[in-house]
Scaffold this motif. Structure first.
Motif, mmCIF file in Angstrom:
data_model
loop_
_atom_site.group_PDB
_atom_site.id
_atom_site.type_symbol
_atom_site.label_atom_id
_atom_site.label_comp_id
_atom_site.label_asym_id
_atom_site.label_seq_id
_atom_site.Cartn_x
_atom_site.Cartn_y
_atom_site.Cartn_z
ATOM 1 N N THR A 1 0.839 -1.205 0.000
ATOM 2 C CA THR A 1 0.000 0.000 0.000
ATOM 3 C C THR A 1 0.876 1.258 0.000
ATOM 4 N N GLY A 2 1.950 1.263 0.785
ATOM 5 C CA GLY A 2 2.873 2.396 0.829
ATOM 6 C C GLY A 2 3.516 2.640 -0.520
ATOM 7 N N LYS A 3 3.917 1.545 -1.202
ATOM 8 C CA LYS A 3 4.511 1.684 -2.538
ATOM 9 C C LYS A 3 3.497 2.246 -3.522
ATOM 10 N N ALA A 4 2.249 1.803 -3.448
ATOM 11 C CA ALA A 4 1.202 2.298 -4.356
ATOM 12 C C ALA A 4 0.945 3.785 -4.111
ATOM 13 N N ILE A 5 0.910 4.179 -2.838
ATOM 14 C CA ILE A 5 0.682 5.588 -2.513
ATOM 15 C C ILE A 5 1.855 6.438 -3.007
ATOM 16 N N LYS A 6 3.091 5.986 -2.774
ATOM 17 C CA LYS A 6 4.267 6.724 -3.242
ATOM 18 C C LYS A 6 4.288 6.826 -4.762
ATOM 19 N N SER A 7 3.921 5.738 -5.429
ATOM 20 C CA SER A 7 3.888 5.730 -6.886
ATOM 21 C C SER A 7 2.844 6.721 -7.406
ATOM 22 N N GLU A 8 1.670 6.745 -6.807
ATOM 23 C CA GLU A 8 0.611 7.679 -7.218
ATOM 24 C C GLU A 8 1.036 9.118 -6.935
ATOM 25 N N LEU A 9 1.672 9.354 -5.806
ATOM 26 C CA LEU A 9 2.155 10.674 -5.457
ATOM 27 C C LEU A 9 3.206 11.155 -6.464
ATOM 28 N N LYS A 10 4.133 10.277 -6.855
ATOM 29 C CA LYS A 10 5.139 10.633 -7.858
ATOM 30 C C LYS A 10 4.490 10.982 -9.191
ATOM 31 N N ARG A 11 3.467 10.220 -9.565
ATOM 32 C CA ARG A 11 2.759 10.481 -10.815
ATOM 33 C C ARG A 11 2.069 11.839 -10.775
ATOM 34 N N LEU A 12 1.405 12.161 -9.662
ATOM 35 C CA LEU A 12 0.719 13.446 -9.523
ATOM 36 C C LEU A 12 1.713 14.609 -9.561
ATOM 37 N N ILE A 13 2.852 14.446 -8.903
ATOM 38 C CA ILE A 13 3.880 15.489 -8.916
ATOM 39 C C ILE A 13 4.441 15.665 -10.322
ATOM 40 N N ALA A 14 4.670 14.560 -11.026
ATOM 41 C CA ALA A 14 5.181 14.638 -12.401
ATOM 42 C C ALA A 14 4.181 15.347 -13.317
ATOM 43 N N ASP A 15 2.877 15.055 -13.146
ATOM 44 C CA ASP A 15 1.850 15.731 -13.948
ATOM 45 C C ASP A 15 1.836 17.230 -13.655
ATOM 46 N N SER A 16 1.961 17.588 -12.395
ATOM 47 C CA SER A 16 1.990 18.993 -12.003
ATOM 48 C C SER A 16 3.231 19.680 -12.588
ATOM 49 N N ASP A 17 4.377 19.031 -12.508
ATOM 50 C CA ASP A 17 5.602 19.593 -13.064
ATOM 51 C C ASP A 17 5.504 19.764 -14.572
#
Length: 137
Positions: free
Chosen positions: A11-27
Motif C-alpha cells: 500500500t505504501g509503494k502504491a501511494i508513493k507511486s501515485e504521489l510521484k505520478r501526480l507530482i510529475a503531472d503537475s511539473d
C-alpha cells in the motif's frame, strides 16, 4: 489497522507511486508554460518595450536612456512622445505567398502570432527605434 507488514509495504509503494505520478503531472504543466514563454521570447527580440493601442511598438533598450529603463514606469507617467525611426512593420498585409521572399510564409505566421498576442487595436504594428522619448505629466 488490520494489515500485515507486506500489505502495508504494498500500500505504501502504491501511494508513493501515485504521489510521484501526480507530482510529475503537475511539473509537466509548469514545463509546458515554461516552453510557451521561451517560444514567445524567441519570437520577440526585445526584452523591454512600450506598446500603444494605436499601433506602435518601441523597444526600450538600455543604450537609449540616461536612466535605468526598469524605473521608467515608476518615475514618469502621463503622455509619452517618441521620436525615432520605423525599422519594421508587423503587418496584417504581409503576403504569405510572396515569390520574392523565401521566408514569406514564416514571416506571415510570426506576424499573425504577434498581432494576436500583443495588446493593440491596430492592423499594422510599427516598430520604432527611439532617438528620444519625452514624458509629459
Amino acid at each position: 489497522d488490520g494489515m500485515n507488514r507486506e500489505q502495508l509495504r504494498t500500500t505504501g509503494k502504491a501511494i508513493k507511486s501515485e504521489l510521484k505520478r501526480l507530482i510529475a503531472d503537475s511539473d509537466k504543466q509548469y514545463d509546458d508554460i515554461h516552453d510557451i514563454i521561451v517560444a514567445f521570447r524567441q519570437l520577440m527580440p526585445y526584452t523591454r518595450m512600450l506598446i500603444s493601442r494605436d499601433g506602435y511598438l518601441i523597444p526600450m533598450d538600455d543604450q537609449y536612456f540616461r536612466i535605468n529603463p526598469n524605473n521608467l514606469g515608476f518615475k514618469y507617467g502621463g503622455e509619452i512622445t517618441c521620436v525615432g525611426m520605423i525599422t519594421n512593420i508587423i503587418g496584417a498585409d504581409t503576403d504569405p505567398n510572396d515569390p520574392k521572399n523565401i521566408f514569406a510564409t514564416l514571416q506571415f505566421t510570426v506576424n499573425e502570432v504577434l498581432r494576436t498576442i500583443l495588446p493593440t487595436d491596430a492592423q499594422n504594428l510599427c516598430v520604432i527605434h527611439p532617438i528620444a522619448v519625452f514624458y509629459r505629466v
